[in-house]
Scaffold this motif. Structure first.
Motif, PDB file in Angstrom:
ATOM      1  N   ALA A 239       0.737   6.807  -6.728  1.00 27.04           N
ATOM      2  CA  ALA A 239      -0.664   7.091  -7.082  1.00 27.04           C
ATOM      3  C   ALA A 239      -1.130   8.434  -6.512  1.00 27.04           C
ATOM      4  O   ALA A 239      -2.181   8.944  -6.903  1.00 27.04           O
ATOM      5  CB  ALA A 239      -1.567   5.966  -6.592  1.00 27.04           C
ATOM      6  N   SER A 240      -0.333   9.011  -5.606  1.00 30.36           N
ATOM      7  CA  SER A 240      -0.681  10.323  -5.056  1.00 30.36           C
ATOM      8  C   SER A 240       0.122  11.441  -5.732  1.00 30.36           C
ATOM      9  O   SER A 240       0.009  12.600  -5.344  1.00 30.36           O
ATOM     10  CB  SER A 240      -0.404  10.340  -3.548  1.00 30.36           C
ATOM     11  OG  SER A 240       0.968  10.086  -3.302  1.00 30.36           O
TER      12      SER A 240
ATOM     13  N   ILE B 267       2.553   1.909  -3.368  1.00 29.91           N
ATOM     14  CA  ILE B 267       1.569   2.262  -4.408  1.00 29.91           C
ATOM     15  C   ILE B 267       1.079   3.696  -4.180  1.00 29.91           C
ATOM     16  O   ILE B 267       0.998   4.499  -5.111  1.00 29.91           O
ATOM     17  CB  ILE B 267       0.388   1.258  -4.414  1.00 29.91           C
ATOM     18  CG1 ILE B 267       0.890  -0.136  -4.810  1.00 29.91           C
ATOM     19  CG2 ILE B 267      -0.712   1.731  -5.366  1.00 29.91           C
ATOM     20  CD1 ILE B 267      -0.146  -1.244  -4.665  1.00 29.91           C
ATOM     21  N   PHE B 268       0.802   4.012  -2.901  1.00 29.82           N
ATOM     22  CA  PHE B 268       0.335   5.369  -2.592  1.00 29.82           C
ATOM     23  C   PHE B 268       1.375   6.408  -3.032  1.00 29.82           C
ATOM     24  O   PHE B 268       1.020   7.475  -3.532  1.00 29.82           O
ATOM     25  CB  PHE B 268       0.038   5.507  -1.096  1.00 29.82           C
ATOM     26  CG  PHE B 268      -0.409   6.886  -0.708  1.00 29.82           C
ATOM     27  CD1 PHE B 268      -1.669   7.348  -1.070  1.00 29.82           C
ATOM     28  CD2 PHE B 268       0.437   7.732  -0.013  1.00 29.82           C
ATOM     29  CE1 PHE B 268      -2.080   8.626  -0.736  1.00 29.82           C
ATOM     30  CE2 PHE B 268       0.034   9.022   0.324  1.00 29.82           C
ATOM     31  CZ  PHE B 268      -1.230   9.467  -0.038  1.00 29.82           C
TER      32      PHE B 268
ATOM     33  N   LEU C  42      -4.273   7.180   2.120  1.00 27.10           N
ATOM     34  CA  LEU C  42      -3.992   5.747   2.023  1.00 27.10           C
ATOM     35  C   LEU C  42      -5.286   4.936   1.845  1.00 27.10           C
ATOM     36  O   LEU C  42      -5.267   3.835   1.301  1.00 27.10           O
ATOM     37  CB  LEU C  42      -3.228   5.290   3.274  1.00 27.10           C
ATOM     38  CG  LEU C  42      -2.410   4.008   3.148  1.00 27.10           C
ATOM     39  CD1 LEU C  42      -1.379   4.075   2.034  1.00 27.10           C
ATOM     40  CD2 LEU C  42      -1.734   3.693   4.479  1.00 27.10           C
TER      41      LEU C  42
ATOM     42  N   PHE D 251      -8.115   0.430  -3.713  1.00 30.41           N
ATOM     43  CA  PHE D 251      -7.552  -0.195  -4.919  1.00 30.41           C
ATOM     44  C   PHE D 251      -7.136  -1.637  -4.625  1.00 30.41           C
ATOM     45  O   PHE D 251      -7.418  -2.559  -5.405  1.00 30.41           O
ATOM     46  CB  PHE D 251      -6.353   0.620  -5.434  1.00 30.41           C
ATOM     47  CG  PHE D 251      -5.466  -0.157  -6.375  1.00 30.41           C
ATOM     48  CD1 PHE D 251      -5.849  -0.384  -7.692  1.00 30.41           C
ATOM     49  CD2 PHE D 251      -4.252  -0.696  -5.930  1.00 30.41           C
ATOM     50  CE1 PHE D 251      -5.045  -1.140  -8.562  1.00 30.41           C
ATOM     51  CE2 PHE D 251      -3.447  -1.443  -6.786  1.00 30.41           C
ATOM     52  CZ  PHE D 251      -3.839  -1.665  -8.107  1.00 30.41           C
TER      53      PHE D 251
ATOM     54  N   ASP E 261      -7.589   5.510  -0.252  1.00 33.31           N
ATOM     55  CA  ASP E 261      -7.789   5.307  -1.704  1.00 33.31           C
ATOM     56  C   ASP E 261      -6.981   4.102  -2.177  1.00 33.31           C
ATOM     57  O   ASP E 261      -7.435   3.305  -2.994  1.00 33.31           O
ATOM     58  CB  ASP E 261      -7.336   6.556  -2.483  1.00 33.31           C
ATOM     59  CG  ASP E 261      -8.196   7.771  -2.179  1.00 33.31           C
ATOM     60  OD1 ASP E 261      -9.386   7.589  -1.853  1.00 33.31           O
ATOM     61  OD2 ASP E 261      -7.672   8.900  -2.266  1.00 33.31           O
ATOM     62  N   THR E 262      -5.769   3.988  -1.656  1.00 32.64           N
ATOM     63  CA  THR E 262      -4.896   2.886  -2.074  1.00 32.64           C
ATOM     64  C   THR E 262      -5.423   1.558  -1.529  1.00 32.64           C
ATOM     65  O   THR E 262      -5.394   0.538  -2.232  1.00 32.64           O
ATOM     66  CB  THR E 262      -3.458   3.149  -1.572  1.00 32.64           C
ATOM     67  OG1 THR E 262      -3.091   4.474  -1.956  1.00 32.64           O
ATOM     68  CG2 THR E 262      -2.485   2.154  -2.178  1.00 32.64           C
TER      69      THR E 262
ATOM     70  N   ALA F  16       0.820  -1.222   0.000  1.00 33.00           N
ATOM     71  CA  ALA F  16       0.000   0.000   0.000  1.00 33.00           C
ATOM     72  C   ALA F  16       0.857   1.277   0.000  1.00 33.00           C
ATOM     73  O   ALA F  16       0.599   2.197  -0.782  1.00 33.00           O
ATOM     74  CB  ALA F  16      -0.953  -0.005   1.196  1.00 33.00           C
TER      75      ALA F  16
ATOM     76  N   HIS G  45      -4.674   9.604  -5.773  1.00 29.32           N
ATOM     77  CA  HIS G  45      -4.988   9.180  -4.410  1.00 29.32           C
ATOM     78  C   HIS G  45      -4.697  10.325  -3.436  1.00 29.32           C
ATOM     79  O   HIS G  45      -3.621  10.932  -3.486  1.00 29.32           O
ATOM     80  CB  HIS G  45      -4.160   7.945  -4.031  1.00 29.32           C
ATOM     81  CG  HIS G  45      -4.590   6.708  -4.760  1.00 29.32           C
ATOM     82  ND1 HIS G  45      -4.174   5.441  -4.420  1.00 29.32           N
ATOM     83  CD2 HIS G  45      -5.439   6.532  -5.824  1.00 29.32           C
ATOM     84  CE1 HIS G  45      -4.740   4.547  -5.232  1.00 29.32           C
ATOM     85  NE2 HIS G  45      -5.492   5.193  -6.107  1.00 29.32           N
TER      86      HIS G  45
END
Ligand SMILES: CC(C)(COP(=O)(O)OP(=O)(O)OC[C@H]1O[C@@H](n2cnc3c(N)ncnc32)[C@H](O)[C@@H]1OP(=O)(O)O)[C@@H](O)C(=O)NCCC(=O)NCCS
Length: 175
Positions: free
Chosen positions: A28-29, A24-25, A45, A51, A47-48, A21, A42
């Motif tokens: 993705a942010s 990815i965050f 967290l 996902f 949001d992640t 997580a 994002h």
């Protein structure tokens, strides 16, 4: 059956797990990373984690099969296959900003194409990118996909605008 993990010369592609997580965050942010993506940047967290929950559901149903992209043990992005019909998959890719320009997206895309076409029923794998996204179009060309045309007013890219955008469509087809 789709394998949950594969290796290329420089990358490991594998099913995402809960401990991914944070990594990815991190990408993705990043608004520069998500500019042309179909998901909202994002903002937390949560949001992640949503996902990752979706990834688990998709893997369980074998409809959406995201893979994180690992380089030297670190998650640097993701790709995946979305099964739209037994003969047809959609794919895509995203990388952390400091990992652009090394050919990783092309390497990951080639691996997704190979994986999809290792299934007997697969006839078509395609991907879309916004018309002005030349780096992504180049990735698809380098991976041997053919440019099929422009899908007018096709996709809303929420970090860019609320109006649907014209998208380039690239595909590889097994005759
Ligand atoms: C698009 C993205 C995946 C490319 O990843 P990458 O690992 O840098 O791609 P590669 O190194 O395999 O190839 C990029 C190619 O685009 C070219 N390129 C990069 N920027 C370009 C630009 N502005 N105009 C034209 N070509 C460009 C590179 O020169 C390279 O081609 P080359 O090998 O012939 O020189 C990466 O920038 C990314 O993750 N962006 C954010 C997420 C995203 O937009 N995903 C795609 C959504 S459709």
């Amino acid at each position: 059956m789709i394998s949950e993990s594969l290796t290329t010369s420089r990358l490991v592609l594998r099913r995402p797990r809960g401990p991914d997580a944070g990594a990815i965050f991190a990408y993705a942010s990043d608004p520069a990373v998500t500019r042309f993506m179909s998901f909202h940047t994002h903002s937390s967290l949560e949001d992640t984690l949503a996902f990752l929950a979706g990834a688990d559901e998709g893997w369980a149903a074998r409809t959406d099969m995201p893979f994180v992209i690992e380089r030297q043990g670190m998650v640097i992005g993701s790709t995946g296959l979305h099964c739209e019909a037994p003969h047809r998959f959609a794919t895509g890719y995203v990388l952390r900003r400091d990992c652009w320009g090394f050919g990783y997206a092309t390497e990951a895309l080639r691996a997704m194409l190979e994986l999809a076409f290792s299934l007997r029923d697969t006839r078509r794998v395609y991907a879309l990118c916004e018309q002005s996204h030349l780096a992504s179009a180049r990735v698809m060309e380098k991976a041997g996909m053919s440019r099929e045309g422009v899908l007018r007013a096709h996709s809303v890219l929420p970090n860019l605008a609320s109006e649907p955008r014209d998208m380039l469509c690239y595909a590889r087809v097994r005759e």
